[in-house]
Design an enzyme around this catalytic site. Structure first.
Site, PDB file in Angstrom:
ATOM      1  N   CYS A  29       5.343  -6.095   1.570  1.00 37.26           N
ATOM      2  CA  CYS A  29       5.664  -4.670   1.476  1.00 37.26           C
ATOM      3  C   CYS A  29       5.000  -3.881   2.610  1.00 37.26           C
ATOM      4  CB  CYS A  29       5.270  -4.166   0.090  1.00 37.26           C
ATOM      5  SG  CYS A  29       6.098  -2.660  -0.310  1.00 37.26           S
ATOM      6  N   TYR A  30       4.016  -3.020   2.339  1.00 43.24           N
ATOM      7  CA  TYR A  30       3.374  -2.306   3.446  1.00 43.24           C
ATOM      8  C   TYR A  30       2.804  -3.303   4.452  1.00 43.24           C
ATOM      9  CZ  TYR A  30       0.495   0.788   6.207  1.00 43.24           C
ATOM     10  OH  TYR A  30      -0.050   1.469   7.267  1.00 43.24           O
ATOM     11  N   GLU A  42       3.855 -11.406  -6.134  1.00 38.04           N
ATOM     12  CA  GLU A  42       2.699 -11.583  -7.023  1.00 38.04           C
ATOM     13  C   GLU A  42       2.954 -11.132  -8.454  1.00 38.04           C
ATOM     14  OE1 GLU A  42       3.108  -9.455  -4.614  1.00 38.04           O
ATOM     15  OE2 GLU A  42       2.069  -7.567  -4.887  1.00 38.04           O
ATOM     16  N   HIS A  79       7.646  -7.980  -4.006  1.00 36.76           N
ATOM     17  CA  HIS A  79       6.317  -8.415  -4.452  1.00 36.76           C
ATOM     18  C   HIS A  79       6.369  -9.795  -5.110  1.00 36.76           C
ATOM     19  CE1 HIS A  79       4.144  -4.702  -3.629  1.00 36.76           C
ATOM     20  NE2 HIS A  79       5.316  -4.132  -3.834  1.00 36.76           N
ATOM     21  N   GLY A 109       0.848  -1.189   0.000  1.00 35.05           N
ATOM     22  CA  GLY A 109       0.000   0.000   0.000  1.00 35.05           C
ATOM     23  C   GLY A 109       0.880   1.232   0.000  1.00 35.05           C
ATOM     24  N   GLY A 126     -21.301 -11.463 -25.497  1.00 31.81           N
ATOM     25  CA  GLY A 126     -20.027 -11.431 -24.780  1.00 31.81           C
ATOM     26  C   GLY A 126     -19.819 -12.700 -23.955  1.00 31.81           C
ATOM     27  N   LYS A 171     -11.667 -13.268 -14.815  1.00 35.71           N
ATOM     28  CA  LYS A 171     -11.986 -13.554 -16.213  1.00 35.71           C
ATOM     29  C   LYS A 171     -11.493 -14.944 -16.648  1.00 35.71           C
ATOM     30  CE  LYS A 171     -13.665 -11.858 -20.062  1.00 35.71           C
ATOM     31  NZ  LYS A 171     -14.852 -11.017 -20.224  1.00 35.71           N
ATOM     32  N   ASP A 227     -18.953 -13.074 -20.747  1.00 36.75           N
ATOM     33  CA  ASP A 227     -19.507 -13.103 -19.393  1.00 36.75           C
ATOM     34  C   ASP A 227     -20.997 -13.418 -19.374  1.00 36.75           C
ATOM     35  OD1 ASP A 227     -16.969 -12.416 -18.685  1.00 36.75           O
ATOM     36  OD2 ASP A 227     -17.420 -10.302 -18.336  1.00 36.75           O
ATOM     37  N   SER A 228     -21.764 -12.732 -20.237  1.00 40.04           N
ATOM     38  CA  SER A 228     -23.209 -12.981 -20.186  1.00 40.04           C
ATOM     39  C   SER A 228     -23.530 -14.386 -20.695  1.00 40.04           C
ATOM     40  CB  SER A 228     -23.984 -11.905 -20.953  1.00 40.04           C
ATOM     41  OG  SER A 228     -23.823 -12.046 -22.341  1.00 40.04           O
TER      42      SER A 228
END
Ligand code: XMP
Length: 519
Positions: A81-82, A168, A166, A54, A222, A366, A224-225
Protein backbone atom coordinates in the site's frame (compact mmCIF):
# COMPACT_ATOMS: atom_id res chain seq x y z
CA UNK A 1 21.95 -15.27 15.04
CA UNK A 2 18.47 -16.03 13.70
CA UNK A 3 17.48 -14.76 10.28
CA UNK A 4 15.34 -11.64 10.35
CA UNK A 5 13.04 -9.42 8.35
CA UNK A 6 12.88 -5.68 9.04
CA UNK A 7 9.45 -4.09 8.77
CA UNK A 8 9.42 -0.32 8.38
CA UNK A 9 6.25 1.19 9.79
CA UNK A 10 4.85 4.14 7.86
CA UNK A 11 1.99 4.54 10.34
CA UNK A 12 -0.17 1.60 9.32
CA UNK A 13 -2.94 0.38 11.56
CA UNK A 14 -1.89 -3.10 10.41
CA UNK A 15 1.84 -2.86 11.17
CA UNK A 16 1.73 -5.24 14.12
CA UNK A 17 -0.34 -7.63 12.10
CA UNK A 18 2.38 -7.81 9.45
CA UNK A 19 4.89 -8.65 12.15
CA UNK A 20 2.64 -11.34 13.57
CA UNK A 21 2.22 -12.93 10.14
CA UNK A 22 5.98 -13.04 9.66
CA UNK A 23 6.46 -14.58 13.09
CA UNK A 24 3.78 -17.17 12.28
CA UNK A 25 6.13 -18.30 9.53
CA UNK A 26 8.68 -18.80 12.34
CA UNK A 27 10.89 -16.05 11.01
CA UNK A 28 12.09 -13.36 13.40
CA UNK A 29 11.16 -9.81 12.49
CA UNK A 30 11.14 -6.43 14.10
CA UNK A 31 8.96 -3.44 13.51
CA UNK A 32 10.72 -0.06 13.24
CA UNK A 33 9.28 3.41 12.78
CA UNK A 34 10.30 4.31 9.18
CA UNK A 35 12.80 6.95 10.32
CA UNK A 36 14.68 4.76 12.80
CA UNK A 37 18.46 5.27 12.47
CA UNK A 38 19.96 2.80 9.97
CA UNK A 39 22.31 1.19 12.50
CA UNK A 40 19.42 0.06 14.69
CA UNK A 41 17.63 -1.60 11.79
CA UNK A 42 20.68 -3.22 10.23
CA UNK A 43 21.73 -4.52 13.66
CA UNK A 44 19.15 -7.31 13.32
CA UNK A 45 20.89 -8.36 10.11
CA UNK A 46 17.79 -8.37 7.91
CA UNK A 47 17.43 -10.68 4.91
CA UNK A 48 14.78 -8.40 3.43
CA UNK A 49 12.49 -5.43 4.08
CA UNK A 50 8.74 -5.02 4.26
CA UNK A 51 7.40 -1.48 3.96
CA UNK A 52 4.03 -1.07 5.66
CA UNK A 53 1.03 0.96 4.59
CA UNK A 54 0.32 4.35 6.09
CA UNK A 55 -2.11 7.24 6.01
CA UNK A 56 0.10 9.76 4.14
CA UNK A 57 0.30 10.68 0.48
CA UNK A 58 3.81 10.56 -1.03
CA UNK A 59 3.76 14.15 -2.33
CA UNK A 60 2.65 15.67 0.97
CA UNK A 61 5.17 17.87 2.72
CA UNK A 62 6.89 15.78 5.36
CA UNK A 63 5.54 12.49 3.99
CA UNK A 64 7.58 9.47 5.12
CA UNK A 65 10.17 8.29 2.61
CA UNK A 66 12.17 5.12 2.10
CA UNK A 67 15.53 5.54 3.82
CA UNK A 68 18.53 5.25 1.49
CA UNK A 69 20.04 2.24 3.24
CA UNK A 70 17.05 0.09 2.28
CA UNK A 71 17.60 0.47 -1.46
CA UNK A 72 21.39 0.47 -1.12
CA UNK A 73 21.34 -2.87 0.70
CA UNK A 74 20.57 -4.87 -2.43
CA UNK A 75 18.09 -6.91 -0.35
CA UNK A 76 14.55 -7.85 -1.44
CA UNK A 77 11.83 -5.29 -0.66
CA UNK A 78 8.07 -5.76 -0.41
CA UNK A 79 6.04 -2.56 -0.32
CA UNK A 80 2.46 -2.77 0.89
CA UNK A 81 0.00 0.00 0.00
CA UNK A 82 1.76 3.24 1.06
CA UNK A 83 4.97 1.17 1.09
CA UNK A 84 4.40 0.42 -2.59
CA UNK A 85 3.71 4.06 -3.37
CA UNK A 86 6.81 5.19 -1.50
CA UNK A 87 8.82 2.59 -3.43
CA UNK A 88 7.38 3.87 -6.71
CA UNK A 89 8.19 7.45 -5.79
CA UNK A 90 11.73 6.62 -4.66
CA UNK A 91 12.55 4.64 -7.80
CA UNK A 92 11.33 7.21 -10.34
CA UNK A 93 7.72 6.20 -10.97
CA UNK A 94 4.65 8.40 -10.47
CA UNK A 95 1.88 8.18 -7.93
CA UNK A 96 -1.52 9.75 -8.62
CA UNK A 97 -3.31 11.40 -5.76
CA UNK A 98 -6.85 10.21 -5.70
CA UNK A 99 -9.78 11.76 -3.92
CA UNK A 100 -11.73 8.51 -3.73
CA UNK A 101 -10.52 5.83 -1.36
CA UNK A 102 -10.81 2.22 -2.38
CA UNK A 103 -11.77 0.31 0.71
CA UNK A 104 -12.90 -3.25 1.24
CA UNK A 105 -12.88 -6.48 -0.69
CA UNK A 106 -11.70 -6.48 -4.29
CA UNK A 107 -10.79 -9.11 -6.83
CA UNK A 108 -7.14 -9.33 -7.75
CA UNK A 109 -6.38 -10.67 -11.19
CA UNK A 110 -2.83 -11.86 -11.70
CA UNK A 111 -1.98 -12.24 -15.38
CA UNK A 112 1.77 -12.75 -15.54
CA UNK A 113 3.91 -15.40 -13.97
CA UNK A 114 5.84 -14.26 -10.92
CA UNK A 115 7.38 -15.81 -7.83
CA UNK A 116 4.80 -14.49 -5.33
CA UNK A 117 1.22 -15.03 -6.51
CA UNK A 118 -0.17 -17.72 -8.83
CA UNK A 119 -1.94 -16.50 -11.99
CA UNK A 120 -5.72 -16.20 -11.73
CA UNK A 121 -8.22 -14.39 -9.55
CA UNK A 122 -8.43 -14.14 -5.80
CA UNK A 123 -10.11 -11.90 -3.20
CA UNK A 124 -7.94 -9.28 -1.54
CA UNK A 125 -8.49 -6.50 0.97
CA UNK A 126 -7.92 -2.97 -0.33
CA UNK A 127 -7.56 0.16 1.72
CA UNK A 128 -5.87 3.01 -0.10
CA UNK A 129 -6.35 6.46 -1.58
CA UNK A 130 -3.50 7.10 -4.02
CA UNK A 131 -2.55 4.76 -6.82
CA UNK A 132 0.35 4.09 -9.17
CA UNK A 133 0.19 6.10 -12.40
CA UNK A 134 3.59 5.31 -13.94
CA UNK A 135 5.77 2.39 -12.96
CA UNK A 136 9.38 2.96 -12.00
CA UNK A 137 11.92 1.69 -14.57
CA UNK A 138 12.48 -2.07 -14.32
CA UNK A 139 8.98 -2.85 -12.99
CA UNK A 140 6.05 -4.50 -14.72
CA UNK A 141 2.40 -4.80 -13.83
CA UNK A 142 1.59 -8.31 -12.70
CA UNK A 143 -1.92 -7.92 -11.36
CA UNK A 144 -4.86 -5.53 -11.36
CA UNK A 145 -8.23 -5.06 -9.72
CA UNK A 146 -11.32 -3.19 -10.89
CA UNK A 147 -10.20 0.09 -9.36
CA UNK A 148 -6.43 -0.42 -9.30
CA UNK A 149 -4.79 -0.91 -12.69
CA UNK A 150 -1.58 -1.62 -10.76
CA UNK A 151 -2.59 -3.80 -7.84
CA UNK A 152 0.63 -5.81 -7.97
CA UNK A 153 3.94 -4.77 -9.52
CA UNK A 154 7.33 -6.44 -9.56
CA UNK A 155 10.92 -6.00 -10.59
CA UNK A 156 12.04 -9.61 -10.46
CA UNK A 157 15.68 -8.74 -11.15
CA UNK A 158 16.06 -6.65 -7.99
CA UNK A 159 13.43 -8.64 -6.06
CA UNK A 160 11.30 -5.55 -5.48
CA UNK A 161 7.56 -6.08 -5.17
CA UNK A 162 4.63 -3.77 -4.56
CA UNK A 163 1.13 -4.73 -3.44
CA UNK A 164 -1.70 -2.24 -3.44
CA UNK A 165 -3.73 -4.54 -1.17
CA UNK A 166 -3.07 -5.90 2.33
CA UNK A 167 -1.74 -9.47 2.45
CA UNK A 168 -1.53 -9.34 6.26
CA UNK A 169 -5.27 -9.17 7.03
CA UNK A 170 -7.40 -12.28 7.11
CA UNK A 171 -9.76 -10.80 4.50
CA UNK A 172 -6.97 -11.61 2.02
CA UNK A 173 -7.11 -15.41 2.28
CA UNK A 174 -4.04 -15.93 0.07
CA UNK A 175 -2.03 -13.31 1.99
CA UNK A 176 -0.17 -15.75 4.17
CA UNK A 177 1.14 -17.63 1.12
CA UNK A 178 2.22 -14.37 -0.51
CA UNK A 179 4.18 -13.33 2.56
CA UNK A 180 5.50 -16.86 2.92
CA UNK A 181 6.94 -16.90 -0.61
CA UNK A 182 8.47 -13.48 -0.20
CA UNK A 183 10.08 -14.28 3.12
CA UNK A 184 11.08 -17.91 2.72
CA UNK A 185 11.84 -18.07 -1.01
CA UNK A 186 12.78 -14.57 -2.12
CA UNK A 187 14.53 -13.42 1.07
CA UNK A 188 15.57 -16.99 1.88
CA UNK A 189 15.06 -16.36 5.57
CA UNK A 190 15.30 -19.57 7.59
CA UNK A 191 12.26 -20.39 9.72
CA UNK A 192 14.30 -20.77 12.87
CA UNK A 193 12.24 -18.65 15.27
CA UNK A 194 10.82 -21.57 17.24
CA UNK A 195 9.98 -21.80 20.96
CA UNK A 196 13.23 -23.71 21.51
CA UNK A 197 15.41 -21.11 19.81
CA UNK A 198 13.51 -18.30 21.52
CA UNK A 199 14.22 -19.92 24.88
CA UNK A 200 17.87 -20.55 24.03
CA UNK A 201 18.35 -16.88 23.09
CA UNK A 202 16.33 -15.63 26.05
CA UNK A 203 18.38 -17.72 28.46
CA UNK A 204 21.64 -16.42 27.00
CA UNK A 205 20.47 -12.79 27.20
CA UNK A 206 19.32 -13.12 30.81
CA UNK A 207 22.62 -14.75 31.85
CA UNK A 208 24.65 -12.05 30.08
CA UNK A 209 22.59 -9.32 31.70
CA UNK A 210 22.52 -10.43 35.32
CA UNK A 211 25.74 -12.36 35.82
CA UNK A 212 25.83 -13.67 39.38
CA UNK A 213 23.39 -11.11 40.82
CA UNK A 214 20.14 -11.92 42.50
CA UNK A 215 16.89 -11.37 40.57
CA UNK A 216 13.44 -10.69 41.95
CA UNK A 217 10.16 -11.39 40.21
CA UNK A 218 6.63 -10.20 40.99
CA UNK A 219 4.23 -12.92 39.95
CA UNK A 220 0.69 -11.64 39.52
CA UNK A 221 -0.98 -14.84 38.38
CA UNK A 222 -1.11 -13.54 34.79
CA UNK A 223 0.35 -15.42 31.83
CA UNK A 224 3.10 -12.91 31.05
CA UNK A 225 4.62 -12.64 34.51
CA UNK A 226 4.42 -16.42 34.95
CA UNK A 227 6.16 -17.19 31.65
CA UNK A 228 8.75 -14.47 32.22
CA UNK A 229 9.51 -15.96 35.63
CA UNK A 230 9.79 -19.47 34.16
CA UNK A 231 12.21 -18.21 31.51
CA UNK A 232 14.43 -16.49 34.07
CA UNK A 233 14.33 -19.61 36.23
CA UNK A 234 15.56 -21.63 33.23
CA UNK A 235 18.40 -19.14 32.82
CA UNK A 236 19.63 -18.60 36.37
CA UNK A 237 17.83 -21.04 38.66
CA UNK A 238 18.67 -20.32 42.27
CA UNK A 239 19.54 -16.66 41.74
CA UNK A 240 15.80 -16.02 41.26
CA UNK A 241 13.24 -15.35 43.98
CA UNK A 242 9.63 -14.82 43.00
CA UNK A 243 7.08 -13.04 45.15
CA UNK A 244 3.44 -13.89 44.66
CA UNK A 245 0.98 -11.60 46.38
CA UNK A 246 -2.35 -13.36 46.86
CA UNK A 247 -4.79 -10.48 46.71
CA UNK A 248 -7.82 -12.70 47.23
CA UNK A 249 -9.08 -11.38 43.91
CA UNK A 250 -8.03 -14.22 41.63
CA UNK A 251 -10.28 -16.76 39.97
CA UNK A 252 -11.10 -20.14 41.46
CA UNK A 253 -8.00 -22.25 41.96
CA UNK A 254 -5.72 -19.73 40.29
CA UNK A 255 -3.41 -19.01 43.20
CA UNK A 256 -2.77 -22.72 43.75
CA UNK A 257 -2.27 -23.26 40.03
CA UNK A 258 0.47 -20.63 39.88
CA UNK A 259 2.17 -22.05 42.97
CA UNK A 260 2.05 -25.58 41.63
CA UNK A 261 3.30 -24.59 38.20
CA UNK A 262 6.17 -22.40 39.35
CA UNK A 263 7.23 -23.93 42.63
CA UNK A 264 6.29 -27.61 42.48
CA UNK A 265 6.90 -28.15 38.80
CA UNK A 266 9.70 -25.78 37.87
CA UNK A 267 11.36 -25.42 41.25
CA UNK A 268 11.13 -21.64 41.46
CA UNK A 269 11.76 -20.25 44.94
CA UNK A 270 8.37 -18.69 45.50
CA UNK A 271 7.33 -16.54 48.43
CA UNK A 272 3.56 -16.33 48.72
CA UNK A 273 2.24 -13.36 50.66
CA UNK A 274 -1.29 -13.92 51.90
CA UNK A 275 -2.66 -10.43 51.70
CA UNK A 276 -6.34 -11.20 51.12
CA UNK A 277 -7.49 -9.57 54.38
CA UNK A 278 -5.45 -6.47 53.75
CA UNK A 279 -6.93 -6.03 50.27
CA UNK A 280 -10.51 -6.46 51.45
CA UNK A 281 -9.91 -4.01 54.28
CA UNK A 282 -8.50 -1.39 51.92
CA UNK A 283 -11.43 -1.84 49.58
CA UNK A 284 -14.09 -1.26 52.23
CA UNK A 285 -16.60 1.30 51.00
CA UNK A 286 -14.82 1.76 47.65
CA UNK A 287 -17.23 1.55 44.73
CA UNK A 288 -15.82 3.69 41.92
CA UNK A 289 -13.86 1.57 39.38
CA UNK A 290 -10.86 3.87 39.02
CA UNK A 291 -10.67 4.25 42.80
CA UNK A 292 -10.64 0.43 43.17
CA UNK A 293 -7.82 0.12 40.66
CA UNK A 294 -5.80 2.76 42.48
CA UNK A 295 -6.29 1.21 45.91
CA UNK A 296 -5.33 -2.25 44.64
CA UNK A 297 -2.33 -1.02 42.66
CA UNK A 298 -0.94 1.00 45.55
CA UNK A 299 -1.36 -1.72 48.14
CA UNK A 300 0.29 -4.23 45.84
CA UNK A 301 3.29 -1.96 45.45
CA UNK A 302 3.57 -1.40 49.21
CA UNK A 303 3.53 -5.13 49.92
CA UNK A 304 6.00 -5.85 47.15
CA UNK A 305 8.41 -3.13 48.30
CA UNK A 306 8.35 -4.58 51.80
CA UNK A 307 9.24 -8.02 50.42
CA UNK A 308 12.05 -6.58 48.32
CA UNK A 309 13.46 -4.88 51.41
CA UNK A 310 13.36 -8.12 53.35
CA UNK A 311 15.18 -9.86 50.52
CA UNK A 312 18.02 -7.34 50.67
CA UNK A 313 16.89 -5.15 47.76
CA UNK A 314 17.97 -7.21 44.74
CA UNK A 315 19.36 -5.25 41.81
CA UNK A 316 17.27 -6.87 39.06
CA UNK A 317 13.53 -7.23 38.61
CA UNK A 318 11.76 -9.47 36.10
CA UNK A 319 9.08 -7.72 34.08
CA UNK A 320 6.65 -9.45 31.71
CA UNK A 321 6.72 -6.69 29.09
CA UNK A 322 5.72 -8.09 25.70
CA UNK A 323 6.38 -6.85 22.17
CA UNK A 324 3.06 -5.03 21.56
CA UNK A 325 3.80 -2.86 24.65
CA UNK A 326 7.21 -2.01 23.23
CA UNK A 327 5.86 -1.25 19.76
CA UNK A 328 2.97 0.87 21.07
CA UNK A 329 5.33 3.12 22.95
CA UNK A 330 7.53 3.79 19.91
CA UNK A 331 5.08 3.75 16.99
CA UNK A 332 5.13 6.78 14.70
CA UNK A 333 2.34 9.36 14.68
CA UNK A 334 0.12 7.41 16.97
CA UNK A 335 -1.30 9.85 19.40
CA UNK A 336 -2.04 8.59 22.86
CA UNK A 337 -5.36 6.77 22.72
CA UNK A 338 -7.97 8.28 24.95
CA UNK A 339 -7.94 6.79 28.40
CA UNK A 340 -11.19 4.88 28.83
CA UNK A 341 -9.94 3.05 31.88
CA UNK A 342 -6.59 2.63 33.49
CA UNK A 343 -5.11 -0.67 32.42
CA UNK A 344 -2.79 -0.40 35.32
CA UNK A 345 -1.88 -3.89 36.27
CA UNK A 346 -1.35 -5.32 39.65
CA UNK A 347 2.24 -6.30 39.29
CA UNK A 348 2.77 -3.14 37.23
CA UNK A 349 5.37 -1.37 39.32
CA UNK A 350 6.11 2.35 39.26
CA UNK A 351 8.95 3.76 37.14
CA UNK A 352 10.81 5.21 40.12
CA UNK A 353 11.53 1.82 41.69
CA UNK A 354 15.22 1.31 41.71
CA UNK A 355 15.56 -1.92 39.78
CA UNK A 356 17.19 -2.80 36.52
CA UNK A 357 14.58 -4.59 34.46
CA UNK A 358 14.97 -8.08 33.05
CA UNK A 359 12.43 -8.43 30.25
CA UNK A 360 12.75 -11.85 28.66
CA UNK A 361 9.50 -11.52 26.65
CA UNK A 362 10.27 -8.10 25.23
CA UNK A 363 10.33 -9.30 21.63
CA UNK A 364 7.42 -11.75 21.79
CA UNK A 365 3.81 -11.53 20.75
CA UNK A 366 1.20 -12.98 23.09
CA UNK A 367 0.83 -16.23 21.13
CA UNK A 368 4.59 -16.71 21.21
CA UNK A 369 4.59 -16.12 24.97
CA UNK A 370 2.07 -18.95 25.33
CA UNK A 371 4.05 -21.34 23.13
CA UNK A 372 7.26 -20.52 24.97
CA UNK A 373 5.45 -21.05 28.28
CA UNK A 374 4.39 -24.52 27.20
CA UNK A 375 7.88 -25.33 25.97
CA UNK A 376 9.23 -24.24 29.37
CA UNK A 377 6.99 -26.81 31.02
CA UNK A 378 4.07 -24.70 32.22
CA UNK A 379 0.69 -26.43 31.97
CA UNK A 380 -1.39 -25.69 28.87
CA UNK A 381 -4.46 -24.60 30.84
CA UNK A 382 -2.36 -21.94 32.54
CA UNK A 383 -0.62 -20.53 29.47
CA UNK A 384 -3.74 -20.56 27.28
CA UNK A 385 -5.87 -18.81 29.87
CA UNK A 386 -8.12 -16.01 28.78
CA UNK A 387 -7.09 -12.43 29.50
CA UNK A 388 -7.81 -11.28 33.02
CA UNK A 389 -7.60 -7.74 34.35
CA UNK A 390 -4.69 -6.96 36.62
CA UNK A 391 -6.92 -5.88 39.54
CA UNK A 392 -8.62 -9.24 39.21
CA UNK A 393 -12.20 -9.99 40.15
CA UNK A 394 -12.49 -6.55 41.77
CA UNK A 395 -13.07 -5.21 38.26
CA UNK A 396 -15.97 -7.60 37.71
CA UNK A 397 -17.49 -7.13 41.13
CA UNK A 398 -19.53 -3.97 40.62
CA UNK A 399 -20.19 -2.00 43.76
CA UNK A 400 -18.30 -2.71 46.96
CA UNK A 401 -15.71 -5.48 46.94
CA UNK A 402 -16.17 -7.70 49.96
CA UNK A 403 -14.89 -11.18 50.63
CA UNK A 404 -18.46 -12.52 50.53
CA UNK A 405 -19.29 -10.87 47.18
CA UNK A 406 -16.00 -12.05 45.64
CA UNK A 407 -16.78 -15.61 46.71
CA UNK A 408 -20.21 -15.28 45.12
CA UNK A 409 -18.72 -14.03 41.88
CA UNK A 410 -16.02 -16.68 41.87
CA UNK A 411 -18.56 -19.45 42.37
CA UNK A 412 -20.68 -18.20 39.45
CA UNK A 413 -17.62 -17.73 37.26
CA UNK A 414 -16.40 -21.26 37.80
CA UNK A 415 -19.80 -22.68 36.85
CA UNK A 416 -19.73 -20.74 33.60
CA UNK A 417 -16.14 -21.70 32.88
CA UNK A 418 -16.63 -25.40 33.56
CA UNK A 419 -19.78 -25.60 31.45
CA UNK A 420 -18.00 -23.84 28.59
CA UNK A 421 -15.03 -26.16 28.97
CA UNK A 422 -17.29 -29.19 28.85
CA UNK A 423 -18.91 -27.87 25.69
CA UNK A 424 -15.43 -27.43 24.19
CA UNK A 425 -15.92 -23.66 24.02
CA UNK A 426 -13.58 -22.40 26.67
CA UNK A 427 -10.16 -22.33 25.19
CA UNK A 428 -9.75 -19.13 23.28
CA UNK A 429 -8.81 -21.14 20.24
CA UNK A 430 -12.03 -23.11 20.17
CA UNK A 431 -14.27 -20.09 20.11
CA UNK A 432 -12.07 -19.06 17.19
CA UNK A 433 -13.51 -21.80 15.10
CA UNK A 434 -17.04 -20.50 15.45
CA UNK A 435 -16.31 -16.96 14.45
CA UNK A 436 -12.75 -16.21 13.49
CA UNK A 437 -10.84 -14.59 16.29
CA UNK A 438 -10.23 -15.38 19.90
CA UNK A 439 -12.67 -15.03 22.71
CA UNK A 440 -13.26 -14.33 26.35
CA UNK A 441 -16.06 -15.39 28.70
CA UNK A 442 -16.67 -14.58 32.37
CA UNK A 443 -19.23 -13.70 35.01
CA UNK A 444 -19.89 -10.29 36.55
CA UNK A 445 -21.62 -9.61 39.87
CA UNK A 446 -24.06 -6.72 39.74
CA UNK A 447 -24.87 -4.59 42.77
CA UNK A 448 -28.61 -4.59 42.10
CA UNK A 449 -31.13 -6.68 43.90
CA UNK A 450 -34.42 -7.81 42.50
CA UNK A 451 -37.28 -9.95 43.65
CA UNK A 452 -37.34 -13.63 42.80
CA UNK A 453 -39.13 -16.69 44.01
CA UNK A 454 -37.54 -19.88 45.17
CA UNK A 455 -39.46 -22.82 46.63
CA UNK A 456 -42.48 -20.60 47.39
CA UNK A 457 -40.20 -18.14 49.15
CA UNK A 458 -39.69 -14.57 48.09
CA UNK A 459 -36.03 -13.76 47.47
CA UNK A 460 -34.40 -10.35 47.12
CA UNK A 461 -30.93 -10.98 45.80
CA UNK A 462 -28.18 -9.90 43.44
CA UNK A 463 -27.81 -10.65 39.74
CA UNK A 464 -25.00 -12.24 37.73
CA UNK A 465 -24.30 -11.04 34.21
CA UNK A 466 -22.58 -13.35 31.76
CA UNK A 467 -20.24 -11.86 29.20
CA UNK A 468 -18.91 -13.95 26.31
CA UNK A 469 -17.33 -12.34 23.28
CA UNK A 470 -15.61 -13.26 20.09
CA UNK A 471 -12.81 -10.96 19.07
CA UNK A 472 -9.73 -10.69 16.88
CA UNK A 473 -7.72 -8.27 18.94
CA UNK A 474 -9.81 -7.19 21.96
CA UNK A 475 -10.13 -3.70 20.46
CA UNK A 476 -13.51 -4.59 19.00
CA UNK A 477 -15.66 -7.55 19.95
CA UNK A 478 -19.01 -9.12 19.27
CA UNK A 479 -21.12 -11.06 21.76
CA UNK A 480 -20.77 -14.79 21.29
CA UNK A 481 -23.82 -16.64 20.04
CA UNK A 482 -23.52 -19.31 22.71
CA UNK A 483 -25.96 -22.21 22.41
CA UNK A 484 -29.25 -21.50 24.26
CA UNK A 485 -29.13 -24.86 26.01
CA UNK A 486 -25.72 -24.06 27.42
CA UNK A 487 -26.89 -20.64 28.63
CA UNK A 488 -29.95 -22.23 30.21
CA UNK A 489 -27.82 -24.78 32.06
CA UNK A 490 -25.41 -22.13 33.31
CA UNK A 491 -28.22 -19.85 34.52
CA UNK A 492 -29.96 -22.71 36.22
CA UNK A 493 -26.86 -23.88 38.00
CA UNK A 494 -25.87 -20.39 39.12
CA UNK A 495 -29.21 -19.54 40.76
CA UNK A 496 -29.37 -22.97 42.35
CA UNK A 497 -25.81 -23.29 43.53
CA UNK A 498 -24.65 -19.77 44.29
CA UNK A 499 -26.03 -18.29 47.44
CA UNK A 500 -27.26 -14.70 47.15
CA UNK A 501 -27.97 -14.78 43.41
CA UNK A 502 -31.50 -15.14 42.03
CA UNK A 503 -31.12 -13.87 38.46
CA UNK A 504 -28.76 -14.33 35.52
CA UNK A 505 -28.64 -12.06 32.46
CA UNK A 506 -26.67 -12.38 29.22
CA UNK A 507 -24.88 -9.33 27.83
CA UNK A 508 -25.67 -8.88 24.12
CA UNK A 509 -23.79 -5.67 23.41
CA UNK A 510 -20.80 -5.43 21.12
CA UNK A 511 -17.63 -3.40 21.71
CA UNK A 512 -17.94 -0.58 20.86
CA UNK A 513 -20.16 0.88 22.23
CA UNK A 514 -19.74 -1.32 25.33
CA UNK A 515 -16.38 -2.62 26.53
CA UNK A 516 -15.53 -6.28 27.11
CA UNK A 517 -15.27 -5.97 30.88
CA UNK A 518 -18.00 -4.50 33.04
CA UNK A 519 -16.50 -2.33 35.65
P1 XMP B 1 -12.09 -3.77 27.70
O1 XMP B 1 -12.95 -3.96 28.91
O2 XMP B 1 -11.35 -2.47 27.72
O3 XMP B 1 -11.00 -4.90 27.78
O4 XMP B 1 -12.87 -3.94 26.43
C1 XMP B 1 -10.15 -5.26 26.72
C2 XMP B 1 -9.31 -6.41 27.18
O5 XMP B 1 -8.40 -6.00 28.19
C3 XMP B 1 -8.57 -6.78 29.36
N1 XMP B 1 -8.38 -5.91 30.52
C4 XMP B 1 -7.22 -5.81 31.17
N2 XMP B 1 -6.06 -6.44 30.96
N3 XMP B 1 -5.13 -5.29 32.79
C5 XMP B 1 -5.02 -6.17 31.77
O6 XMP B 1 -3.95 -6.76 31.59
C6 XMP B 1 -6.27 -4.62 33.07
O7 XMP B 1 -6.35 -3.83 33.99
C7 XMP B 1 -7.37 -4.89 32.21
N4 XMP B 1 -8.65 -4.44 32.14
C8 XMP B 1 -9.23 -5.07 31.10
C9 XMP B 1 -9.98 -7.31 29.27
O8 XMP B 1 -10.12 -8.50 30.02
C10 XMP B 1 -10.12 -7.54 27.79
O9 XMP B 1 -9.52 -8.74 27.40
Amino acid sequence: MTDAIAILDFGSQYAQLIARRVRELQVYCELFPWNTPAERVTAINPKGFILSGGPASVYEVGAPTIPAYVLESGLPVLGICYGMQALTHALGGRVAASTAREYGLAELEVFASNPLIPAGKQPVWMSHGDRIEALPPGFSVIGKSDHSPVAFMADAVRSYFGLQFHPEVHHTPGGKDILGRFILEICQARPDWTPESIIAQGVRRVRDQVGKEMVLSAVSGGVDSTVATAMVQRAIGEQLVAVFVDTGLLRMGEATQVQKALHDRLGVELITVHAEEQFFRSLEGVTLPEHKRRVIGELFIRIFEEQARQLGQPRFLVQGTIYPDVVESSAPDRSQAQRIKTHHNVGGLPDDMEFELVEPLRYLFKDEVRLVGEALGLPADLVWRQPFPGPGLAVRCLGEVTSERIQRLRAADVILTRELAEAGLLRMKSLNDQVSGSAQAFAILLPVRSVGVMGDQRTYQEAIAIRAVTTEDFMTADWARLPYDLLARVANRIVNEVEGVNRVVYDITSKPPATIEWE
